[in-house]
Write an enzyme that holds these catalytic residues in place. Structure first.
Site, PDB file in Angstrom:
ATOM      1  CG  ASP A   1     -41.501 -53.940 -28.837  1.00  0.00           C
ATOM      2  OD1 ASP A   1     -40.776 -53.153 -29.461  1.00  0.00           O
ATOM      3  OD2 ASP A   1     -42.473 -54.535 -29.349  1.00  0.00           O
TER       4      ASP A   1
ATOM      5  CG  ASP B   1     -49.876 -57.829 -34.064  1.00  0.00           C
ATOM      6  OD1 ASP B   1     -50.099 -56.864 -34.820  1.00  0.00           O
ATOM      7  OD2 ASP B   1     -48.797 -57.990 -33.475  1.00  0.00           O
TER       8      ASP B   1
ATOM      9  CG  ASP C   1     -37.188 -49.952 -31.586  1.00  0.00           C
ATOM     10  OD1 ASP C   1     -36.887 -50.029 -32.805  1.00  0.00           O
ATOM     11  OD2 ASP C   1     -37.520 -50.941 -30.914  1.00  0.00           O
TER      12      ASP C   1
ATOM     13  CB  ALA D   1     -32.806 -40.267 -30.628  1.00  0.00           C
TER      14      ALA D   1
ATOM     15  NE  ARG E   1     -43.793 -53.963 -37.324  1.00  0.00           N
ATOM     16  CZ  ARG E   1     -42.650 -54.330 -36.730  1.00  0.00           C
ATOM     17  NH1 ARG E   1     -41.509 -54.283 -37.387  1.00  0.00           N
ATOM     18  NH2 ARG E   1     -42.649 -54.736 -35.483  1.00  0.00           N
TER      19      ARG E   1
ATOM     20  N   GLY F   1     -42.063 -59.072 -30.079  1.00  0.00           N
ATOM     21  CA  GLY F   1     -41.928 -58.309 -28.833  1.00  0.00           C
ATOM     22  C   GLY F   1     -40.567 -58.410 -28.164  1.00  0.00           C
TER      23      GLY F   1
HETATM   24  P1  ATP Z   1     -38.863 -57.674 -32.621  1.00  0.00           P
HETATM   25  O1  ATP Z   1     -39.013 -59.138 -32.871  1.00  0.00           O
HETATM   26  O2  ATP Z   1     -39.610 -57.215 -31.406  1.00  0.00           O
HETATM   27  O3  ATP Z   1     -39.055 -56.784 -33.817  1.00  0.00           O
HETATM   28  P2  ATP Z   1     -36.115 -56.799 -32.801  1.00  0.00           P
HETATM   29  O4  ATP Z   1     -35.776 -57.305 -34.165  1.00  0.00           O
HETATM   30  O5  ATP Z   1     -36.283 -55.369 -32.565  1.00  0.00           O
HETATM   31  O6  ATP Z   1     -37.371 -57.578 -32.202  1.00  0.00           O
HETATM   32  P3  ATP Z   1     -34.327 -58.725 -31.701  1.00  0.00           P
HETATM   33  O7  ATP Z   1     -32.929 -58.537 -32.116  1.00  0.00           O
HETATM   34  O8  ATP Z   1     -35.110 -59.802 -32.346  1.00  0.00           O
HETATM   35  O9  ATP Z   1     -35.026 -57.316 -31.771  1.00  0.00           O
HETATM   36  O10 ATP Z   1     -34.412 -59.039 -30.144  1.00  0.00           O
HETATM   37  C1  ATP Z   1     -34.029 -58.165 -29.117  1.00  0.00           C
HETATM   38  C2  ATP Z   1     -33.191 -58.917 -28.112  1.00  0.00           C
HETATM   39  O11 ATP Z   1     -33.912 -60.041 -27.605  1.00  0.00           O
HETATM   40  C3  ATP Z   1     -31.908 -59.452 -28.704  1.00  0.00           C
HETATM   41  O12 ATP Z   1     -30.880 -58.487 -28.565  1.00  0.00           O
HETATM   42  C4  ATP Z   1     -31.666 -60.707 -27.867  1.00  0.00           C
HETATM   43  O13 ATP Z   1     -30.957 -60.376 -26.699  1.00  0.00           O
HETATM   44  C5  ATP Z   1     -33.064 -61.172 -27.496  1.00  0.00           C
HETATM   45  N1  ATP Z   1     -33.513 -62.222 -28.439  1.00  0.00           N
HETATM   46  C6  ATP Z   1     -34.238 -62.052 -29.567  1.00  0.00           C
HETATM   47  N2  ATP Z   1     -34.454 -63.220 -30.204  1.00  0.00           N
HETATM   48  C7  ATP Z   1     -33.840 -64.172 -29.457  1.00  0.00           C
HETATM   49  C8  ATP Z   1     -33.695 -65.598 -29.557  1.00  0.00           C
HETATM   50  N3  ATP Z   1     -34.221 -66.289 -30.578  1.00  0.00           N
HETATM   51  N4  ATP Z   1     -33.002 -66.246 -28.585  1.00  0.00           N
HETATM   52  C9  ATP Z   1     -32.461 -65.563 -27.543  1.00  0.00           C
HETATM   53  N5  ATP Z   1     -32.559 -64.217 -27.392  1.00  0.00           N
HETATM   54  C10 ATP Z   1     -33.239 -63.526 -28.326  1.00  0.00           C
END
Ligand code: ATP
Length: 320
Positions: free
Chosen positions: A259, A13, A164, A189, A168, A256
């Site tokens: 992930d 990235d 997962d 899955a 995108r 991330g």
């Molecule tokens: P990505 O940004 O990698 O695409 P995603 O959308 O798959 O992430 P998120 O829901 O953003 O997944 O984050 C995964 C986990 O990380 C959440 O379930 C939460 O526990 C934690 N998390 C994400 N963002 C935050 C935040 N701003 N503050 C606290 N915890 C967070």
């Protein structure tokens, strides 16, 4: 420790040096290695687990750099193939003022899309206790066939399959095709993790609730997770369901987080699959995964921000 094989794309990235700007307005960019499946493999290894990444990189300076990053982080790169004719994938990513990300990809085609079924290291794939993947590797051939074969090989050798989708949309020819293809491998899955945005996209519902989540359930699924950013996550099993609160941290960049969450979860489940069906133990593991996700948002980039086990514990203990 049981082996977790993560399959798919690894790329670089290019992230603006300042946030809240358009790509054209960015004064400069820094390289941020990523690709969700590669991030998951590194997340597992950083927390002390055993991980391998399978995918294709360009036989160029960026591809060599990414392979070196896997190794430096203790991830096996045995299953990484270098393509002499194609470049390592690049993506320019803006962090908009509202904190959401926007992507512009350079894949015409990039090396990751060119992995063929014949290039798969079947010995490595068959030795996986968990085989993890996303959906970007389903977009075009020949990588799509390689993905399907790797998944089937891992499954017949007894691996748990972890999915997962990591939607995108700009990479797909259309939203309809994206949905159809993402769902085409749904029922294979054992563990599925979606974000709230993906839940809305896949169900067509604008509600993030148990009903919409359960509409994604399939008979052989063992665990469904819906991550909710700072609000934590929801979990669904055949016999129980519930939610885990997010941890409050000083968020700088959410790249991330998902992930990191997945890597932490899989690293705990790999040697003790009974956790999936024991709610009290699953809750402890999901708290750990949420803490890992939260920590990952406190630093720029995905890979540099993935926590070590001790950091995850200090966030967990600090929250008690
Ligand atoms: P990505 O940004 O990698 O695409 P995603 O959308 O798959 O992430 P998120 O829901 O953003 O997944 O984050 C995964 C986990 O990380 C959440 O379930 C939460 O526990 C934690 N998390 C994400 N963002 C935050 C935040 N701003 N503050 C606290 N915890 C967070």
């Amino acid at each position: 420790k049981g082996l977790i094989v993560s399959f798919g794309e690894m790329l670089i990235d290019f992230v603006p040096t300042v946030s809240g700007v358009s790509l054209a307005g960015a004064p400069g960019f820094i390289k941020a290695p990523g690709g969700a499946p590669a991030n998951v493999a590194i997340a597992v290894a950083r927390l002390g687990g055993n991980a391998a990444f399978v995918g294709k990189l360009g036989d160029d300076e960026f591809g060599h750099m990414l392979a070196a990053i896997l190794k430096e982080n203790g991830v096996s790169a045995e299953g990484v193939i270098l393509d002499e004719g194609a470049r390592t994938a690049l993506a320019f990513v803006t962090l908009r003022a509202d904190g959401e990300r926007e992507f512009m990809f350079y894949r015409n085609p990039s090396a990751d899309m060119l992995l063929t079924p014949d290039e798969l290291d079947l010995g490595l794939i068959r030795s996986a206790k968990i085989f993890h993947y996303g959906s970007i590797s389903l977009i075009v051939e020949p990588c799509r066939s390689a993905h399907l074969k790797a998944m089937d090989e891992a499954k017949s050798a007894g691996a748990l399959l972890s999915y997962d989708p990591n939607l995108r949309l700009p990479l797909w020819p259309s939203a309809e095709y994206a949905k159809e293809q993402i769902m085409s491998i749904w029922e294979k899955a054992d563990i599925i993790k979606v974000s709230d945005v993906e839940l809305e996209f896949l169900t067509g519902s604008d509600k993030i609730d148990d009903e919409s989540a359960m509409s994604l359930w399939h008979p052989k699924l063992q665990l469904l997770l819906v991550t909710l950013g700072e609000k934590g996550c929801r979990y669904y099993n055949k016999n129980f369901r519930g939610s885990i609160d997010g941890y409050r941290v000083n968020t700088i960049d959410t790249t991330g987080a998902g992930d990191s969450f997945v890597g932490a979860l899989l690293g705990k489940i790999v040697d003790d699959q009974a956790i999936i069906h024991d709610e009290a133990r699953l809750i402890e593991v999901l708290k750990y995964a949420c803490a890992c996700g939260a920590i990952t948002t406190t630093k720029k980039g995905a890979i540099p921000a993935l926590p070590e086990h001790s950091e995850a514990l200090s966030v967990l203990n600090g929250a008690k």
